[in-house]
Design an enzyme around this catalytic site. Structure first.
Site, short mmCIF file in Angstrom:
data_model
loop_
_atom_site.label_atom_id
_atom_site.label_comp_id
_atom_site.label_asym_id
_atom_site.label_seq_id
_atom_site.Cartn_x
_atom_site.Cartn_y
_atom_site.Cartn_z
N HIS A 329 0.92 -1.09 -0.47
CA HIS A 329 0.07 0.39 -0.41
C HIS A 329 0.74 1.28 -0.16
O HIS A 329 1.83 1.55 0.98
CB HIS A 329 -0.74 0.11 1.32
CG HIS A 329 -2.06 0.67 1.28
ND1 HIS A 329 -1.47 2.89 1.75
CD2 HIS A 329 -3.46 0.91 1.56
CE1 HIS A 329 -2.51 3.10 1.14
NE2 HIS A 329 -3.83 2.10 1.27
N HIS A 372 0.60 2.37 11.41
CA HIS A 372 0.78 3.37 11.58
C HIS A 372 1.12 4.73 12.71
O HIS A 372 0.03 4.58 13.88
CB HIS A 372 0.34 3.95 10.54
CG HIS A 372 0.87 5.22 9.50
ND1 HIS A 372 1.04 6.35 9.00
CD2 HIS A 372 2.44 5.60 10.01
CE1 HIS A 372 1.32 6.89 9.13
NE2 HIS A 372 3.02 6.54 9.41
N GLU A 378 -3.05 13.22 12.41
CA GLU A 378 -4.18 13.31 11.20
C GLU A 378 -5.56 13.19 11.65
O GLU A 378 -5.87 12.02 12.85
CB GLU A 378 -3.45 11.73 10.12
CG GLU A 378 -2.81 11.29 10.35
CD GLU A 378 -1.83 9.78 10.04
OE1 GLU A 378 -3.49 9.16 9.74
OE2 GLU A 378 -1.20 9.31 9.60
N TYR A 387 -15.26 3.32 4.99
CA TYR A 387 -13.85 3.64 4.65
C TYR A 387 -13.12 1.86 4.63
O TYR A 387 -13.44 1.09 5.39
CB TYR A 387 -13.02 4.00 5.66
CG TYR A 387 -11.92 4.32 6.50
CD1 TYR A 387 -10.98 5.14 4.51
CD2 TYR A 387 -10.50 4.45 6.98
CE1 TYR A 387 -9.95 4.51 4.84
CE2 TYR A 387 -9.80 4.38 7.06
CZ TYR A 387 -8.83 4.57 5.86
OH TYR A 387 -7.43 4.58 6.13
N HIS A 401 -6.06 10.74 14.92
CA HIS A 401 -5.31 10.19 15.17
C HIS A 401 -3.52 11.47 15.79
O HIS A 401 -3.08 11.67 13.98
CB HIS A 401 -4.85 8.88 14.77
CG HIS A 401 -5.92 8.50 14.74
ND1 HIS A 401 -6.51 7.60 13.22
CD2 HIS A 401 -6.42 7.53 15.37
CE1 HIS A 401 -7.07 6.89 13.58
NE2 HIS A 401 -7.14 7.23 14.55
N HIS A 407 -2.36 4.15 14.90
CA HIS A 407 -3.59 3.93 14.87
C HIS A 407 -2.83 2.98 13.30
O HIS A 407 -2.16 2.62 13.38
CB HIS A 407 -4.43 4.62 13.93
CG HIS A 407 -3.72 5.70 13.24
ND1 HIS A 407 -2.17 6.67 13.07
CD2 HIS A 407 -3.50 5.66 11.57
CE1 HIS A 407 -0.95 6.82 12.49
NE2 HIS A 407 -2.39 6.44 11.27
#
Length: 473
Positions: A329, A372, A378, A387, A401, A407
């Site tokens: 990703h 992450h 964020e 989502y 976050h 997260h």
């Protein structure tokens, strides 16, 4: 008496705003431009950051100079500077406005006591909270109470202080009433508006912008606007930046094209309120506080303007999405629509990032966003659908976050993605977005205590199992 408008004509790309009578805009605007021509929201000029010239009456722009001794139609010339005079020419932003009355004609500003009580622009005194936070959709106003765009703004997070031109503010709006003879101007910074539910008609000093879900609008610092509802209710998100202006991100090795293309950004053509003088309330956000004054006429009396400092809109469906076609990703920066650069190369004061419909074809890869921790903070919102990294993240909801707060995908998403058949998949189930900032965000007590905050959000990771197999790779 306002001269009768004629169809668009003339050299140098001049354009004229001609509309029919539309109930969603103030009546004098509609009456002044009541003539055969394109529909209300057909009249835009395209091109991010271009130098524009537009007049609602032919010959309203003075030829060859900015401030003649007497302007055409006996208009007043007024410069609106979005950057300091001495900024380099490539980054200098300003527009010249030719208006029926100058902006200076208003009563003294006084504190607005009963307006937008949940709106903040100074966060220095707030307690920090490093926890993962999530909110359900902010409730829409009840029909018994009338709430316009200004009174419907609520702050969810922010940093710094508008008075020192440092930091950002993140707000939501929920309203069920048009602003009427009320206008709002933000002296504190630029506002990026993400429409989530309901349609808006935004009358600005430069012209009229229509805004629907899946579209965004940016209104730069100081430009007055009034929001009319075209639907019974409306809700959305606002990113406010106290320093700098939004720009297109550099494309680097992507090349000359891709992501948000400049031609898809639309700027309004001139449209003005040519009716008789009627008092209008001007609400000014200044150093985080709201002040109110009365202007002797409509502030939307700009007959012509030229320059590069103006509101604009963008349809997110035009975003040219890039993605991995091999493995892993990619970092979400590949989905950046707009950025506000800082003095540190590569580090933004704020980025606006979307997660649009896209093909996912990565092989041997965990396809949702990874677990992450980020030096950037964020804040996420959801325009429609779902989502791909979270269950229960609802349209109109939000999550935060913060800097270095862990997260990632919840337990259910992790389990499904770890066992998924990795055939090419087109994801079109929703549109999420992110306000990413280099600032550490603080949350005001009203947002922390809101009945619509999910107090048990952290539980979504609780059932992630220990999968470690020390004797088997």
């Amino acid at each position: 008496r306002t001269p009768t408008p004629r169809p668009p004509q003339g050299p140098r790309g001049r354009m004229e705003k001609v509309t029919g009578s539309i109930s969603a805009v103030p009546a004098p605007v509609a009456a002044a431009r009541n003539s055969a021509g394109p529909a209300l929201h057909d009249g835009y000029m395209s091109g991010f950051g271009n130098e524009f010239a537009t007049e609602a009456l032919p010959g309203a722009l003075p030829p060859g100079q900015n401030s003649p001794q007497v302007c055409p139609y006996k208009l007043y010339a007024e410069q609106l500077s979005g950057t300091a005079f001495t900024m380099p020419r490539g980054s200098n932003q300003r527009s010249w406005l030719y208006r029926i009355r100058p902006s200076v004609q208003h009563s003294p500003f006084v504190r607005a006591q009963h307006t937008a009580k949940s709106l903040l622009s100074s966060f220095e005194g707030l307690e920090p909270d490093p926890n993962q936070l999530r909110w359900r959709p902010m409730p829409l106003p009840e029909s018994a109470s009338e709430v316009d765009f200004v009174d419907g703004m609520h702050t969810l997070a922010g940093s710094g202080d508008a008075g020192s031109k440092s930091g950002v503010g993140i707000h939501m709006y929920a309203c069920n009433k048009s602003m009427g003879k009320r206008a709002f101007g933000n002296s504190d910074g630029d506002m990026l508006i993400v429409a989530q539910e309901g349609e808006l008609s935004i009358t600005t000093e430069m012209g009229i912008i229509g805004l629907s879900p899946k579209e965004i609008c940016v209104i730069p610092r100081g430009i007055k606007f009034s929001v009319a509802l075209k639907t019974p209710t409306a809700r959305g998100y606002i990113l406010e930046t106290y320093k700098g202006h939004f720009a297109l991100p550099s494309l680097g090795p992507i090349g000359a094209n891709g992501l948000a293309n400049p031609r898809d950004f639309l700027y309004p053509v001139a449209a003005f309120d040519g009716g008789e003088d009627e008092p209008h309330e001007i609400v000014n956000k200044f150093c985080g506080r709201l002040f109110s004054a009365t202007m002797v006429c409509s502030p939307f009396n700009v007959v012509a303007w030229h320059g590069n400092y103006s509101p604009f809109k963008y349809d997110l469906s035009h975003f040219n999405t890039m993605n991995s076609v091999s493995f892993d990703h990619p970092d979400p920066s590949i989905y950046t629509v707009l950025t506000v650069p800082s003095d540190t190369p590569g580090e933004a004061i704020a980025d606006f990032v979307i997660f649009p419909p896209r093909w996912m074809v990565m092989e041997k890869s965990f396809r949702p966003p990874y677990f992450h921790r980020n030096v950037m903070s964020e804040f996420m919102g959801m325009v429609y659908g779902k989502y791909d990294a979270k269950e229960g993240f609802l349209p109109g909801g939000a999550s935060l976050h913060n800097c270095m707060t862990p997260h990632g995908p919840d337990a259910e998403t992790f389990e499904k993605a770890s066992a998924a058949d990795l055939k090419p998949t087109y994801f079109d189930a929703g549109l999420a977005f992110m306000f990413e900032t280099s600032s550490i965000l603080k949350v005001p007590p009203k947002a922390l205590d809101a009945s619509w905050r999910e107090k048990d959000y952290q539980n979504c990771w609780e059932s992630l199992p220990r999968l470690f197999t020390p004797n088997e790779a």
